[in-house]
Motif scaffolding. Structure first.
Motif, mmCIF file in Angstrom:
data_model
loop_
_atom_site.group_PDB
_atom_site.id
_atom_site.type_symbol
_atom_site.label_atom_id
_atom_site.label_comp_id
_atom_site.label_asym_id
_atom_site.label_seq_id
_atom_site.Cartn_x
_atom_site.Cartn_y
_atom_site.Cartn_z
ATOM 1 N N CYS A 113 -9.108 -88.317 -8.504
ATOM 2 C CA CYS A 113 -7.744 -88.799 -8.281
ATOM 3 C C CYS A 113 -6.707 -87.800 -8.778
ATOM 4 C CB CYS A 113 -7.545 -90.160 -8.961
ATOM 5 S SG CYS A 113 -8.420 -91.510 -8.136
ATOM 6 N N LEU A 114 -7.014 -87.132 -9.885
ATOM 7 C CA LEU A 114 -6.102 -86.117 -10.393
ATOM 8 C C LEU A 114 -5.958 -84.978 -9.391
ATOM 9 C CD1 LEU A 114 -4.303 -85.059 -12.656
ATOM 10 C CD2 LEU A 114 -6.348 -84.044 -13.699
ATOM 11 N N ALA A 115 -7.075 -84.579 -8.790
ATOM 12 C CA ALA A 115 -7.031 -83.512 -7.794
ATOM 13 C C ALA A 115 -6.271 -83.960 -6.550
ATOM 14 C CB ALA A 115 -8.450 -83.095 -7.416
ATOM 15 N N GLU A 116 -6.437 -85.218 -6.162
ATOM 16 C CA GLU A 116 -5.721 -85.733 -4.994
ATOM 17 C C GLU A 116 -4.222 -85.779 -5.247
ATOM 18 O OE1 GLU A 116 -5.481 -89.859 -2.359
ATOM 19 O OE2 GLU A 116 -7.378 -89.329 -3.366
ATOM 20 N N ALA A 146 -2.407 -91.331 -4.859
ATOM 21 C CA ALA A 146 -0.998 -91.101 -5.196
ATOM 22 C C ALA A 146 -0.229 -92.416 -5.196
ATOM 23 C CB ALA A 146 -0.375 -90.123 -4.199
ATOM 24 N N ARG A 147 -0.451 -93.224 -4.198
ATOM 25 C CA ARG A 147 0.232 -94.523 -4.127
ATOM 26 C C ARG A 147 -0.161 -95.405 -5.311
ATOM 27 N NH1 ARG A 147 -0.627 -99.709 -2.254
ATOM 28 N NH2 ARG A 147 1.212 -100.721 -1.305
ATOM 29 N N ILE A 190 7.626 -86.798 -5.637
ATOM 30 C CA ILE A 190 6.180 -86.662 -5.765
ATOM 31 C C ILE A 190 5.495 -86.970 -4.443
ATOM 32 C CG2 ILE A 190 4.129 -87.642 -6.885
ATOM 33 C CD1 ILE A 190 5.837 -87.996 -9.400
ATOM 34 N N ALA A 191 5.886 -88.080 -3.823
ATOM 35 C CA ALA A 191 5.221 -88.518 -2.603
ATOM 36 C C ALA A 191 6.246 -88.883 -1.538
ATOM 37 C CB ALA A 191 4.314 -89.719 -2.885
#
Length: 265
Positions: A32-35, A66-67, A253-254
Protein backbone atom coordinates in the motif's frame (compact mmCIF):
# COMPACT_ATOMS: atom_id res chain seq x y z
CA UNK A 1 -16.09 15.12 21.22
CA UNK A 2 -12.37 14.83 20.41
CA UNK A 3 -11.35 11.44 19.03
CA UNK A 4 -7.57 11.68 18.87
CA UNK A 5 -7.02 10.21 22.36
CA UNK A 6 -9.21 7.20 21.57
CA UNK A 7 -7.34 6.59 18.32
CA UNK A 8 -4.00 6.78 20.14
CA UNK A 9 -5.24 4.34 22.80
CA UNK A 10 -6.54 1.95 20.13
CA UNK A 11 -3.22 2.01 18.28
CA UNK A 12 -1.47 0.93 21.47
CA UNK A 13 -3.90 -1.70 22.73
CA UNK A 14 -5.55 -3.28 19.69
CA UNK A 15 -4.04 -5.56 17.01
CA UNK A 16 -2.72 -3.66 14.00
CA UNK A 17 -4.18 -3.96 10.52
CA UNK A 18 -2.94 -2.13 7.44
CA UNK A 19 -4.95 1.07 7.00
CA UNK A 20 -4.92 0.56 3.24
CA UNK A 21 -5.81 -3.09 2.72
CA UNK A 22 -6.40 -4.64 6.15
CA UNK A 23 -3.33 -6.89 6.15
CA UNK A 24 -2.72 -8.08 9.69
CA UNK A 25 0.35 -7.11 11.67
CA UNK A 26 1.25 -3.68 10.32
CA UNK A 27 -0.30 -0.24 10.24
CA UNK A 28 0.80 0.27 6.63
CA UNK A 29 2.03 -2.57 4.46
CA UNK A 30 4.75 -2.18 1.84
CA UNK A 31 2.35 -2.81 -1.01
CA UNK A 32 0.00 0.00 0.00
CA UNK A 33 2.88 2.35 0.71
CA UNK A 34 4.27 1.69 -2.76
CA UNK A 35 0.83 2.23 -4.31
CA UNK A 36 0.46 5.55 -2.52
CA UNK A 37 3.93 6.99 -3.02
CA UNK A 38 5.47 5.05 -5.88
CA UNK A 39 4.08 7.12 -8.74
CA UNK A 40 5.32 10.25 -10.47
CA UNK A 41 3.37 13.45 -9.95
CA UNK A 42 1.52 14.37 -13.13
CA UNK A 43 -0.68 17.21 -14.36
CA UNK A 44 -4.37 16.43 -13.89
CA UNK A 45 -7.48 18.11 -15.23
CA UNK A 46 -11.14 17.30 -14.55
CA UNK A 47 -13.70 17.42 -17.32
CA UNK A 48 -15.43 19.76 -17.40
CA UNK A 49 -12.90 22.00 -15.66
CA UNK A 50 -14.31 24.91 -13.65
CA UNK A 51 -13.36 28.44 -14.65
CA UNK A 52 -10.24 29.67 -12.89
CA UNK A 53 -8.86 26.25 -12.02
CA UNK A 54 -5.07 26.58 -11.71
CA UNK A 55 -2.50 24.09 -12.93
CA UNK A 56 -2.87 21.00 -10.71
CA UNK A 57 -0.56 18.05 -10.16
CA UNK A 58 -1.43 14.82 -8.35
CA UNK A 59 0.46 11.74 -7.20
CA UNK A 60 -2.11 8.96 -7.67
CA UNK A 61 -5.66 8.27 -8.82
CA UNK A 62 -8.27 8.28 -6.08
CA UNK A 63 -8.80 4.55 -5.83
CA UNK A 64 -7.54 1.48 -4.02
CA UNK A 65 -5.06 2.04 -1.21
CA UNK A 66 -4.84 5.80 -1.81
CA UNK A 67 -8.57 6.21 -1.28
CA UNK A 68 -8.55 4.00 1.82
CA UNK A 69 -5.60 5.83 3.40
CA UNK A 70 -7.00 9.30 2.76
CA UNK A 71 -10.30 8.28 4.34
CA UNK A 72 -8.55 6.70 7.33
CA UNK A 73 -6.69 9.91 7.98
CA UNK A 74 -9.51 12.35 7.31
CA UNK A 75 -12.60 10.61 8.63
CA UNK A 76 -11.32 7.97 11.06
CA UNK A 77 -8.68 9.91 12.95
CA UNK A 78 -5.58 7.96 11.89
CA UNK A 79 -3.38 10.97 12.63
CA UNK A 80 -0.15 9.01 12.26
CA UNK A 81 -0.86 8.91 8.51
CA UNK A 82 -0.37 12.68 8.25
CA UNK A 83 3.40 12.25 8.07
CA UNK A 84 3.14 9.64 5.31
CA UNK A 85 0.60 11.65 3.33
CA UNK A 86 2.61 14.83 3.89
CA UNK A 87 5.66 13.19 2.33
CA UNK A 88 3.62 12.25 -0.74
CA UNK A 89 2.23 15.78 -0.97
CA UNK A 90 5.77 17.16 -0.70
CA UNK A 91 6.83 15.04 -3.69
CA UNK A 92 3.98 16.52 -5.75
CA UNK A 93 4.90 20.08 -4.76
CA UNK A 94 8.56 19.37 -5.50
CA UNK A 95 7.58 18.42 -9.07
CA UNK A 96 5.77 21.73 -9.52
CA UNK A 97 7.32 24.64 -11.44
CA UNK A 98 6.92 26.63 -8.21
CA UNK A 99 10.02 24.88 -6.84
CA UNK A 100 12.22 25.70 -9.81
CA UNK A 101 14.67 28.59 -9.99
CA UNK A 102 13.63 30.15 -6.72
CA UNK A 103 14.98 33.71 -6.39
CA UNK A 104 17.41 34.52 -3.64
CA UNK A 105 15.59 34.49 -0.30
CA UNK A 106 12.48 33.19 -2.03
CA UNK A 107 10.34 30.42 -0.60
CA UNK A 108 7.34 28.23 -1.41
CA UNK A 109 4.08 28.79 0.45
CA UNK A 110 1.87 25.74 0.87
CA UNK A 111 -1.63 27.18 1.30
CA UNK A 112 -4.05 24.46 2.46
CA UNK A 113 -7.65 24.49 1.32
CA UNK A 114 -9.53 25.00 4.60
CA UNK A 115 -11.98 22.49 6.03
CA UNK A 116 -15.36 23.72 7.19
CA UNK A 117 -15.26 24.62 10.91
CA UNK A 118 -18.01 22.13 11.70
CA UNK A 119 -16.03 19.38 9.93
CA UNK A 120 -12.94 20.23 11.97
CA UNK A 121 -14.97 20.02 15.16
CA UNK A 122 -16.52 16.72 14.13
CA UNK A 123 -13.23 15.10 13.08
CA UNK A 124 -11.15 16.63 15.84
CA UNK A 125 -8.50 17.84 13.39
CA UNK A 126 -7.93 19.69 10.12
CA UNK A 127 -6.48 17.00 7.83
CA UNK A 128 -5.16 19.17 4.99
CA UNK A 129 -3.57 21.72 7.30
CA UNK A 130 -1.83 18.91 9.18
CA UNK A 131 -0.54 17.35 5.95
CA UNK A 132 0.65 20.73 4.67
CA UNK A 133 2.80 21.18 7.78
CA UNK A 134 4.45 17.80 7.30
CA UNK A 135 4.89 18.45 3.58
CA UNK A 136 6.62 21.78 4.23
CA UNK A 137 8.98 20.11 6.71
CA UNK A 138 9.76 17.39 4.16
CA UNK A 139 10.52 19.98 1.49
CA UNK A 140 12.86 21.84 3.82
CA UNK A 141 14.74 18.60 4.49
CA UNK A 142 15.12 18.28 0.71
CA UNK A 143 16.60 21.77 0.52
CA UNK A 144 13.48 23.62 -0.66
CA UNK A 145 12.61 26.67 1.48
CA UNK A 146 8.96 26.02 2.20
CA UNK A 147 6.40 26.77 4.88
CA UNK A 148 2.77 25.93 5.49
CA UNK A 149 0.66 29.06 5.24
CA UNK A 150 -2.96 28.49 6.37
CA UNK A 151 -4.16 31.82 5.01
CA UNK A 152 -7.58 30.85 3.63
CA UNK A 153 -10.79 30.85 5.63
CA UNK A 154 -14.50 30.52 4.97
CA UNK A 155 -16.63 33.60 4.39
CA UNK A 156 -19.86 31.67 4.62
CA UNK A 157 -21.16 28.21 5.35
CA UNK A 158 -21.22 25.69 2.51
CA UNK A 159 -23.25 22.51 2.12
CA UNK A 160 -21.81 19.00 2.10
CA UNK A 161 -20.29 18.47 -1.35
CA UNK A 162 -21.02 14.73 -1.50
CA UNK A 163 -23.83 13.97 -3.89
CA UNK A 164 -23.42 17.20 -5.86
CA UNK A 165 -22.41 17.18 -9.53
CA UNK A 166 -19.73 19.48 -10.95
CA UNK A 167 -22.13 22.35 -11.53
CA UNK A 168 -23.64 21.98 -8.06
CA UNK A 169 -20.25 21.91 -6.38
CA UNK A 170 -19.13 25.03 -8.21
CA UNK A 171 -22.29 26.89 -7.13
CA UNK A 172 -21.94 25.61 -3.57
CA UNK A 173 -18.43 27.02 -3.04
CA UNK A 174 -18.64 30.13 -5.22
CA UNK A 175 -17.46 33.09 -3.16
CA UNK A 176 -17.13 30.97 -0.03
CA UNK A 177 -13.41 31.50 0.68
CA UNK A 178 -11.32 34.51 1.59
CA UNK A 179 -7.75 35.31 2.51
CA UNK A 180 -7.48 36.07 6.22
CA UNK A 181 -6.65 39.67 7.21
CA UNK A 182 -2.97 40.36 6.64
CA UNK A 183 -2.61 37.25 4.50
CA UNK A 184 -2.17 39.14 1.25
CA UNK A 185 1.16 40.55 2.35
CA UNK A 186 2.37 37.03 3.18
CA UNK A 187 1.20 35.66 -0.17
CA UNK A 188 3.15 38.34 -1.98
CA UNK A 189 6.42 37.13 -0.44
CA UNK A 190 6.46 33.57 -1.73
CA UNK A 191 5.48 31.23 -4.51
CA UNK A 192 1.97 30.02 -3.79
CA UNK A 193 0.97 26.37 -4.12
CA UNK A 194 -2.57 25.56 -3.07
CA UNK A 195 -2.68 22.11 -1.47
CA UNK A 196 -5.49 19.65 -0.82
CA UNK A 197 -5.80 15.94 -0.26
CA UNK A 198 -8.15 15.26 -3.17
CA UNK A 199 -9.47 16.84 -6.35
CA UNK A 200 -12.74 15.62 -7.81
CA UNK A 201 -14.43 18.34 -9.88
CA UNK A 202 -11.86 21.05 -9.12
CA UNK A 203 -14.50 23.46 -7.80
CA UNK A 204 -12.89 23.99 -4.40
CA UNK A 205 -9.40 24.58 -5.83
CA UNK A 206 -10.85 27.03 -8.36
CA UNK A 207 -12.54 28.93 -5.53
CA UNK A 208 -9.32 28.94 -3.49
CA UNK A 209 -7.44 30.34 -6.50
CA UNK A 210 -10.11 33.02 -6.94
CA UNK A 211 -9.73 34.10 -3.31
CA UNK A 212 -5.95 34.34 -3.67
CA UNK A 213 -6.21 36.36 -6.89
CA UNK A 214 -8.76 38.68 -5.32
CA UNK A 215 -6.45 39.30 -2.38
CA UNK A 216 -3.68 40.26 -4.78
CA UNK A 217 -5.94 42.66 -6.63
CA UNK A 218 -7.07 44.26 -3.40
CA UNK A 219 -3.48 44.78 -2.29
CA UNK A 220 -2.86 46.60 -5.58
CA UNK A 221 0.72 45.41 -5.81
CA UNK A 222 2.91 44.29 -8.65
CA UNK A 223 2.94 40.56 -9.19
CA UNK A 224 5.54 38.93 -6.96
CA UNK A 225 7.13 35.50 -7.26
CA UNK A 226 4.14 33.84 -5.58
CA UNK A 227 1.40 34.10 -8.18
CA UNK A 228 3.15 32.94 -11.26
CA UNK A 229 1.82 34.12 -14.56
CA UNK A 230 0.81 30.63 -15.60
CA UNK A 231 -1.53 28.78 -17.87
CA UNK A 232 -3.72 26.09 -16.37
CA UNK A 233 -1.62 23.34 -17.98
CA UNK A 234 0.97 22.76 -15.27
CA UNK A 235 4.06 23.48 -17.34
CA UNK A 236 6.70 26.08 -16.48
CA UNK A 237 6.76 29.41 -18.30
CA UNK A 238 5.41 32.86 -17.71
CA UNK A 239 1.95 32.89 -19.21
CA UNK A 240 -1.40 34.30 -18.29
CA UNK A 241 -4.56 32.37 -17.59
CA UNK A 242 -7.29 32.17 -20.19
CA UNK A 243 -8.69 35.53 -19.05
CA UNK A 244 -5.42 37.21 -18.19
CA UNK A 245 -5.67 36.37 -14.49
CA UNK A 246 -2.72 35.50 -12.29
CA UNK A 247 -2.91 31.85 -11.32
CA UNK A 248 -1.17 30.06 -8.44
CA UNK A 249 -0.22 26.40 -8.74
CA UNK A 250 -1.95 23.54 -6.97
CA UNK A 251 -0.91 20.12 -5.67
CA UNK A 252 -3.05 17.26 -4.39
CA UNK A 253 -2.31 13.73 -3.31
CA UNK A 254 -5.07 12.10 -5.32
CA UNK A 255 -7.41 13.01 -8.15
CA UNK A 256 -10.20 11.26 -10.01
CA UNK A 257 -8.88 8.54 -12.34
CA UNK A 258 -10.44 10.24 -15.37
CA UNK A 259 -8.45 13.42 -14.71
CA UNK A 260 -5.24 11.46 -15.30
CA UNK A 261 -6.57 10.01 -18.55
CA UNK A 262 -7.38 13.46 -19.93
CA UNK A 263 -3.75 14.53 -19.52
CA UNK A 264 -2.18 11.37 -20.91
CA UNK A 265 -0.24 11.95 -24.11
Amino acid sequence: MDTWWWQAFSDLMLPLDCAGCGEYGTRLCRRCLAELGGGVARPVRPHPAPAGLPAVRAAVPYQGAARALLLEHKERGALWLARVLGAVLASVVHASPACRHLPWAGHVLLVPVPSAPRAVRSRGHDPVRRMASYAAAELRRAGVPARAAPLLGQRRRVSDQSGLDAEGRAANVAGALRVVPGGGAVLARGRVVLVDDLMTTGATLAEAARAVRKSREEDNRNCGPGLMEGRSDGYPADFRGSRGAWLPRAAVIASSPSSFEINRN
